[in-house]
Design a protein around this motif. Structure first.
Motif, PDB file in Angstrom:
ATOM      1  N   ASP A 176      -1.265  -2.657   1.617  1.00  0.00           N
ATOM      2  CA  ASP A 176      -2.419  -2.056   2.295  1.00  0.00           C
ATOM      3  C   ASP A 176      -2.179  -0.572   2.559  1.00  0.00           C
ATOM      4  O   ASP A 176      -3.067   0.254   2.339  1.00  0.00           O
ATOM      5  CB  ASP A 176      -2.685  -2.773   3.624  1.00  0.00           C
ATOM      6  N   ILE A 177      -0.992  -0.265   3.044  1.00  0.00           N
ATOM      7  CA  ILE A 177      -0.680   1.124   3.355  1.00  0.00           C
ATOM      8  C   ILE A 177      -0.661   1.958   2.077  1.00  0.00           C
ATOM      9  O   ILE A 177      -1.179   3.087   2.047  1.00  0.00           O
ATOM     10  CB  ILE A 177       0.662   1.219   4.095  1.00  0.00           C
ATOM     11  N   GLU A 178      -0.105   1.404   1.012  1.00  0.00           N
ATOM     12  CA  GLU A 178      -0.086   2.120  -0.270  1.00  0.00           C
ATOM     13  C   GLU A 178      -1.500   2.336  -0.786  1.00  0.00           C
ATOM     14  O   GLU A 178      -1.831   3.421  -1.289  1.00  0.00           O
ATOM     15  CB  GLU A 178       0.741   1.335  -1.289  1.00  0.00           C
ATOM     16  N   LYS A 186      -6.432   7.874   5.964  1.00  0.00           N
ATOM     17  CA  LYS A 186      -5.445   7.636   6.991  1.00  0.00           C
ATOM     18  C   LYS A 186      -5.212   6.119   7.068  1.00  0.00           C
ATOM     19  O   LYS A 186      -6.126   5.328   6.793  1.00  0.00           O
ATOM     20  CB  LYS A 186      -5.919   8.157   8.349  1.00  0.00           C
ATOM     21  N   THR A 187      -3.998   5.729   7.428  1.00  0.00           N
ATOM     22  CA  THR A 187      -3.662   4.309   7.449  1.00  0.00           C
ATOM     23  C   THR A 187      -3.063   3.923   8.789  1.00  0.00           C
ATOM     24  O   THR A 187      -2.381   4.727   9.437  1.00  0.00           O
ATOM     25  CB  THR A 187      -2.651   3.963   6.342  1.00  0.00           C
ATOM     26  N   ALA A 188      -3.329   2.679   9.189  1.00  0.00           N
ATOM     27  CA  ALA A 188      -2.751   2.129  10.416  1.00  0.00           C
ATOM     28  C   ALA A 188      -2.128   0.780  10.096  1.00  0.00           C
ATOM     29  O   ALA A 188      -2.778  -0.085   9.494  1.00  0.00           O
ATOM     30  CB  ALA A 188      -3.810   1.991  11.505  1.00  0.00           C
ATOM     31  N   LEU A 189      -0.875   0.610  10.493  1.00  0.00           N
ATOM     32  CA  LEU A 189      -0.173  -0.658  10.295  1.00  0.00           C
ATOM     33  C   LEU A 189      -0.453  -1.578  11.465  1.00  0.00           C
ATOM     34  O   LEU A 189      -0.215  -1.230  12.622  1.00  0.00           O
ATOM     35  CB  LEU A 189       1.329  -0.401  10.174  1.00  0.00           C
ATOM     36  N   ALA A 190      -0.979  -2.775  11.169  1.00  0.00           N
ATOM     37  CA  ALA A 190      -1.277  -3.789  12.187  1.00  0.00           C
ATOM     38  C   ALA A 190       0.000  -4.565  12.501  1.00  0.00           C
ATOM     39  O   ALA A 190       0.343  -5.525  11.818  1.00  0.00           O
ATOM     40  CB  ALA A 190      -2.370  -4.724  11.681  1.00  0.00           C
ATOM     41  N   LEU A 191       0.688  -4.146  13.540  1.00  0.00           N
ATOM     42  CA  LEU A 191       1.999  -4.717  13.835  1.00  0.00           C
ATOM     43  C   LEU A 191       1.920  -6.169  14.307  1.00  0.00           C
ATOM     44  O   LEU A 191       2.928  -6.861  14.330  1.00  0.00           O
ATOM     45  CB  LEU A 191       2.715  -3.852  14.880  1.00  0.00           C
ATOM     46  N   TRP A 192       0.726  -6.632  14.667  1.00  0.00           N
ATOM     47  CA  TRP A 192       0.555  -8.020  15.082  1.00  0.00           C
ATOM     48  C   TRP A 192       0.474  -8.970  13.880  1.00  0.00           C
ATOM     49  O   TRP A 192       0.455 -10.177  14.039  1.00  0.00           O
ATOM     50  CB  TRP A 192      -0.728  -8.156  15.908  1.00  0.00           C
ATOM     51  N   ALA A 206       2.950   4.295   7.187  1.00  0.00           N
ATOM     52  CA  ALA A 206       1.595   4.419   7.718  1.00  0.00           C
ATOM     53  C   ALA A 206       1.477   5.656   8.605  1.00  0.00           C
ATOM     54  O   ALA A 206       2.458   6.105   9.215  1.00  0.00           O
ATOM     55  CB  ALA A 206       1.221   3.169   8.513  1.00  0.00           C
ATOM     56  N   ASP A 207       0.272   6.187   8.687  1.00  0.00           N
ATOM     57  CA  ASP A 207       0.031   7.317   9.583  1.00  0.00           C
ATOM     58  C   ASP A 207       0.139   6.903  11.042  1.00  0.00           C
ATOM     59  O   ASP A 207       0.569   7.693  11.889  1.00  0.00           O
ATOM     60  CB  ASP A 207      -1.357   7.910   9.316  1.00  0.00           C
ATOM     61  N   TYR A 208      -0.272   5.661  11.329  1.00  0.00           N
ATOM     62  CA  TYR A 208      -0.230   5.143  12.695  1.00  0.00           C
ATOM     63  C   TYR A 208       0.354   3.740  12.683  1.00  0.00           C
ATOM     64  O   TYR A 208       0.225   3.003  11.703  1.00  0.00           O
ATOM     65  CB  TYR A 208      -1.634   5.090  13.311  1.00  0.00           C
ATOM     66  N   ILE A 209       0.956   3.365  13.788  1.00  0.00           N
ATOM     67  CA  ILE A 209       1.431   1.996  13.986  1.00  0.00           C
ATOM     68  C   ILE A 209       0.755   1.471  15.243  1.00  0.00           C
ATOM     69  O   ILE A 209       0.904   2.045  16.326  1.00  0.00           O
ATOM     70  CB  ILE A 209       2.961   1.937  14.132  1.00  0.00           C
ATOM     71  N   ALA A 210      -0.026   0.409  15.105  1.00  0.00           N
ATOM     72  CA  ALA A 210      -0.750  -0.174  16.233  1.00  0.00           C
ATOM     73  C   ALA A 210      -0.108  -1.494  16.628  1.00  0.00           C
ATOM     74  O   ALA A 210      -0.015  -2.409  15.820  1.00  0.00           O
ATOM     75  CB  ALA A 210      -2.216  -0.385  15.863  1.00  0.00           C
TER      76      ALA A 210
END
Length: 224
Positions: A176-178, A186-192, A206-210
């Protein structure tokens, strides 16, 4: 009114919007039982759910025996069972419904770009009220190519009439990030989500980690 810095938000499905692993695992165990093999555990299902059907099926068979099985035939046995049991134990993640409601309230368009086949994606999303009206759903078979190729994301943007560079793509898999990066988003990693090793989330690039949907909402610029 849309005060977010993003024109739209695109989401992966499995492990991002919905916790689908237990139904995917149940379908996997059903197919394995046809071959006299034991079921996979819920933990194994969560570990492999974002890697696709073949990965789930392979997870239940010792690697040294993979050559004995026709995984395409097993996938075709998987599909009808999963279709019938697609939402037996699938659930929202905490905050899914609230974030989608907030996006609607702020007039921020959203779409789903998933590695799930289009028909199955539409079916499972239709089981959940806040997600049932998503107008743009791009599955792995919507186009001739799939993630991490950026074209499915470009396709979703064309449908939403938005600019890829002004969109955020949210997912739980390196693919997904790739894909988001390849699309200039911009990308956000869904840490859940179904991340095998959460000890080094920065490695995804990723640009962001949520960590949760509340943090994702802050990244987007809405409140839930």
């Amino acid at each position: 009114m849309n005060n977010s810095k993003y024109e739209a938000v695109l989401f992966d499905l499995d492990g991002t919007l919905l916790d689908t692993a237990l139904d995917l695992g149940k379908a996997t165990s059903h197919v394995l039982s046809l071959y006299g093999l034991p079921p996979i555990s819920d933990e194994t299902a969560r570990t492999h759910a974002s890697d696709g059907m073949r990965a789930l099926l392979r997870s239940g068979i010792p690697e040294s025996e993979h050559h004995k099985y026709d995984f395409e035939a097993m996938r075709l046995q998987f599909l009808p069972y999963y279709h019938e049991h697609i939402a037996d134990r699938t659930r929202y993640f905490d905050g899914t419904a609230e974030l989608i409601t907030a996006l609607k309230r702020h007039g921020i368009p959203y779409a789903v770009v998933t590695s799930k086949p289009d028909r199955l994606a539409c079916r499972v999303l239709g089981k959940f009220p806040e997600l049932a009206d998503i107008g743009v759903i791009v599955g792995c078979d919507t186009l001739p190519v799939s993630k991490p190729n950026p074209e499915p994301l470009f396709y979703a943007c064309r449908k939403l009439n938005v600019t890829p560079e002004k969109c955020l793509y949210v997912g739980d898999h390196i693919r997904d990030i790739e894909a988001g990066r390849n699309a200039g988003m911009k990308t956000a990693l869904a840490l859940w989500g179904y991340i095998k090793d959460k000890s080094n989330p920065q490695a995804f690039g990723a640009d962001y980690i949520a960590e949760d949907f509340k943090q994702l909402a802050q990244i987007i610029g809405v409140e839930i």
